[in-house]
Design a protein around this motif. Sequence first.
Motif, PDB file in Angstrom:
ATOM      1  N   GLY A 175       0.821  -1.198   0.000  1.00 14.65           N
ATOM      2  CA  GLY A 175       0.000   0.000   0.000  1.00 14.65           C
ATOM      3  C   GLY A 175       0.857   1.251   0.000  1.00 14.65           C
ATOM      4  O   GLY A 175       1.788   1.378   0.793  1.00 14.65           O
ATOM      5  N   LEU A 176       0.546   2.175  -0.895  1.00 18.90           N
ATOM      6  CA  LEU A 176       1.280   3.435  -1.017  1.00 18.90           C
ATOM      7  C   LEU A 176       0.283   4.595  -0.983  1.00 18.90           C
ATOM      8  O   LEU A 176      -0.669   4.615  -1.759  1.00 18.90           O
ATOM      9  N   ALA A 177       0.524   5.555  -0.123  1.00 23.34           N
ATOM     10  CA  ALA A 177      -0.350   6.727  -0.049  1.00 23.34           C
ATOM     11  C   ALA A 177       0.445   7.989  -0.342  1.00 23.34           C
ATOM     12  O   ALA A 177       0.536   8.430  -1.486  1.00 23.34           O
ATOM     13  N   ARG A 178       1.071   8.595   0.665  1.00 24.46           N
ATOM     14  CA  ARG A 178       1.796   9.853   0.451  1.00 24.46           C
ATOM     15  C   ARG A 178       2.800   9.803  -0.711  1.00 24.46           C
ATOM     16  O   ARG A 178       2.893  10.782  -1.457  1.00 24.46           O
ATOM     17  N   PRO A 179       3.571   8.715  -0.865  1.00 23.66           N
ATOM     18  CA  PRO A 179       4.498   8.698  -2.008  1.00 23.66           C
ATOM     19  C   PRO A 179       3.802   8.899  -3.344  1.00 23.66           C
ATOM     20  O   PRO A 179       4.380   9.473  -4.273  1.00 23.66           O
ATOM     21  N   MET A 180       2.536   8.460  -3.468  1.00 21.53           N
ATOM     22  CA  MET A 180       1.808   8.605  -4.725  1.00 21.53           C
ATOM     23  C   MET A 180       1.346  10.037  -4.956  1.00 21.53           C
ATOM     24  O   MET A 180       0.949  10.384  -6.065  1.00 21.53           O
ATOM     25  N   ALA A 181       1.386  10.866  -3.912  1.00 21.43           N
ATOM     26  CA  ALA A 181       1.060  12.277  -4.085  1.00 21.43           C
ATOM     27  C   ALA A 181       2.219  13.044  -4.700  1.00 21.43           C
ATOM     28  O   ALA A 181       2.014  14.099  -5.304  1.00 21.43           O
ATOM     29  N   VAL A 182       3.414  12.508  -4.549  1.00 26.26           N
ATOM     30  CA  VAL A 182       4.605  13.163  -5.082  1.00 26.26           C
ATOM     31  C   VAL A 182       5.103  12.466  -6.342  1.00 26.26           C
ATOM     32  O   VAL A 182       5.612  13.106  -7.262  1.00 26.26           O
ATOM     33  N   TYR A 183       4.929  11.152  -6.386  1.00 27.65           N
ATOM     34  CA  TYR A 183       5.373  10.350  -7.525  1.00 27.65           C
ATOM     35  C   TYR A 183       4.186   9.526  -8.042  1.00 27.65           C
ATOM     36  O   TYR A 183       4.054   8.340  -7.728  1.00 27.65           O
ATOM     37  N   PRO A 184       3.288  10.133  -8.807  1.00 28.30           N
ATOM     38  CA  PRO A 184       2.069   9.429  -9.231  1.00 28.30           C
ATOM     39  C   PRO A 184       2.328   8.205 -10.108  1.00 28.30           C
ATOM     40  O   PRO A 184       1.457   7.344 -10.216  1.00 28.30           O
ATOM     41  N   SER A 185       3.517   8.102 -10.718  1.00 25.13           N
ATOM     42  CA  SER A 185       3.865   6.925 -11.524  1.00 25.13           C
ATOM     43  C   SER A 185       4.813   5.994 -10.785  1.00 25.13           C
ATOM     44  O   SER A 185       5.516   5.182 -11.401  1.00 25.13           O
ATOM     45  N   LEU A 186       4.812   6.059  -9.470  1.00 22.96           N
ATOM     46  CA  LEU A 186       5.748   5.268  -8.679  1.00 22.96           C
ATOM     47  C   LEU A 186       5.659   3.762  -8.940  1.00 22.96           C
ATOM     48  O   LEU A 186       6.705   3.107  -9.057  1.00 22.96           O
ATOM     49  N   PRO A 187       4.465   3.151  -9.035  1.00 23.82           N
ATOM     50  CA  PRO A 187       4.438   1.713  -9.317  1.00 23.82           C
ATOM     51  C   PRO A 187       5.168   1.340 -10.606  1.00 23.82           C
ATOM     52  O   PRO A 187       5.935   0.360 -10.635  1.00 23.82           O
ATOM     53  N   ASN A 188       4.950   2.115 -11.669  1.00 23.41           N
ATOM     54  CA  ASN A 188       5.664   1.844 -12.925  1.00 23.41           C
ATOM     55  C   ASN A 188       7.178   1.933 -12.722  1.00 23.41           C
ATOM     56  O   ASN A 188       7.935   1.101 -13.237  1.00 23.41           O
ATOM     57  N   GLU A 189       7.615   2.930 -11.969  1.00 20.96           N
ATOM     58  CA  GLU A 189       9.050   3.126 -11.748  1.00 20.96           C
ATOM     59  C   GLU A 189       9.654   2.004 -10.911  1.00 20.96           C
ATOM     60  O   GLU A 189      10.774   1.552 -11.158  1.00 20.96           O
ATOM     61  N   LEU A 190       8.910   1.528  -9.924  1.00 23.67           N
ATOM     62  CA  LEU A 190       9.406   0.442  -9.087  1.00 23.67           C
ATOM     63  C   LEU A 190       9.455  -0.879  -9.849  1.00 23.67           C
ATOM     64  O   LEU A 190      10.395  -1.668  -9.700  1.00 23.67           O
ATOM     65  N   ILE A 191       8.447  -1.119 -10.670  1.00 25.77           N
ATOM     66  CA  ILE A 191       8.446  -2.342 -11.482  1.00 25.77           C
ATOM     67  C   ILE A 191       9.620  -2.328 -12.458  1.00 25.77           C
ATOM     68  O   ILE A 191      10.317  -3.338 -12.631  1.00 25.77           O
ATOM     69  N   ALA A 192       9.856  -1.188 -13.077  1.00 27.97           N
ATOM     70  CA  ALA A 192      10.943  -1.078 -14.054  1.00 27.97           C
ATOM     71  C   ALA A 192      12.311  -1.045 -13.386  1.00 27.97           C
ATOM     72  O   ALA A 192      13.339  -1.276 -14.047  1.00 27.97           O
ATOM     73  N   GLY A 193      12.348  -0.754 -12.088  1.00 25.53           N
ATOM     74  CA  GLY A 193      13.616  -0.659 -11.384  1.00 25.53           C
ATOM     75  C   GLY A 193      14.298   0.679 -11.542  1.00 25.53           C
ATOM     76  O   GLY A 193      15.457   0.847 -11.127  1.00 25.53           O
ATOM     77  N   SER A 194      13.606   1.659 -12.108  1.00 28.52           N
ATOM     78  CA  SER A 194      14.214   2.971 -12.327  1.00 28.52           C
ATOM     79  C   SER A 194      14.219   3.830 -11.064  1.00 28.52           C
ATOM     80  O   SER A 194      14.898   4.852 -11.017  1.00 28.52           O
ATOM     81  N   ARG A 195      13.454   3.438 -10.052  1.00 29.15           N
ATOM     82  CA  ARG A 195      13.493   4.134  -8.759  1.00 29.15           C
ATOM     83  C   ARG A 195      13.696   3.097  -7.666  1.00 29.15           C
ATOM     84  O   ARG A 195      12.959   2.118  -7.564  1.00 29.15           O
TER      85      ARG A 195
END
Length: 407
Positions: free
Chosen positions: A321-341
Amino acid sequence: MTRFEDAFELPNGTIIKNRFFKAAMSEGLADERNRPTEKLVRLYEAWAKGGAGIVVTGNVMVDRRALGEPRNVVIEDEQDLELLKSWASSGTQNNTQLWMQINHPGKQVFKGIVKEAVAPSKVEFEPSLQRYFPIARELTENEIQDIIRRFGATAGVAKTAGFNGVQIHAAHGYLISQFLSNRHNRRKDQWGGSIQNRMRFLEEIYSSIRRKVGDGFPISVKLNSADFMKAGFTEEDSMMVIKRLNELGIDLIEVSGGSYENPRMTGSNMKQSTLKREAYFLDFAAEAIKISKAPIVVTGGFRTRRGMLDALQTRDADMIGLARPMAVYPSLPNELIAGSRKQVQLAPRKTGIKWIDKTAMLELTWYSMQLERIAAGKTPNEKLSPKLALIRSIFKNGMDVFQMRRV
């Protein structure tokens, strides 16, 4: 080994495309009549494209007489169906599951926003907190039945509009959480006393919703592991509720904890051993998974890719579950899956004014302003001044509402 991109199946057969769960954050983006707006359409389009398997909306209230915060969306009937369809259409892009969180605040309603507050019992908050809220009166049997009906009606509208599921908010000190807590529920009838009686309100709400939406429509619950208050809702109580929800056929459980009185969901007063594992409620979730057929989501505290993967691979959580991080990084799941973040840096937001910074509510206002930027088609601004957030929030909501503002 479980990966972020691994799909999985809910008990009712619904397929979720990956292991990321955008948890609810109160947006405050309804209009002055508490109707959904185009801002919500744009915000949820961004999150749908951002890659989470499930995206959950902020508080949608079932009764316009009971608002948790200014500009909550309220759904009592189908009068705003076209707006809701637009919201659902935008948020279900990219094979995203968009679930509506539905709620009643009970006595957690601010002075000046509502005419009165209601609760399971007439029990006041601590004096330092009670000054923000009207004194609540005890609900009658007919009123309890009406609220149960309203949850079912709101869920039915959500399904008609095209949302993929609903989440019952039974955490963070709102009305269902109040019923579950021995501290706030002093009733002597079928709704109070034993945990079996105190969970009856949640059971009846679940059944009301299930009758409206059918077996194939996901119903989830956000549940406290505990409320961390003396004589309150305990971890033992929570485990009993989880067992019962599974017997009823719940599709997913999100684990959280705390309330306005002890805001553990914001990471306050956490042990160092807990913070080292990142997620605030991971130990409880690991035990809950042992007794739950429904997947368990843990929200709160995750900040590194490694920490998230570890939680999945040790089966301490089924979804991240992600809340506040998604307010700053709305594409965070894509970035984590790709390994770019690899990690998320969310520095504390301070004004330098001690009594404001101590409440931690300024931080929540700061994140709320990031949601407004996304909703306006802008990118989040990590350098946004906390003092500017303070000034804008006071101008918009007044001092009392600002101090208790939540995301």
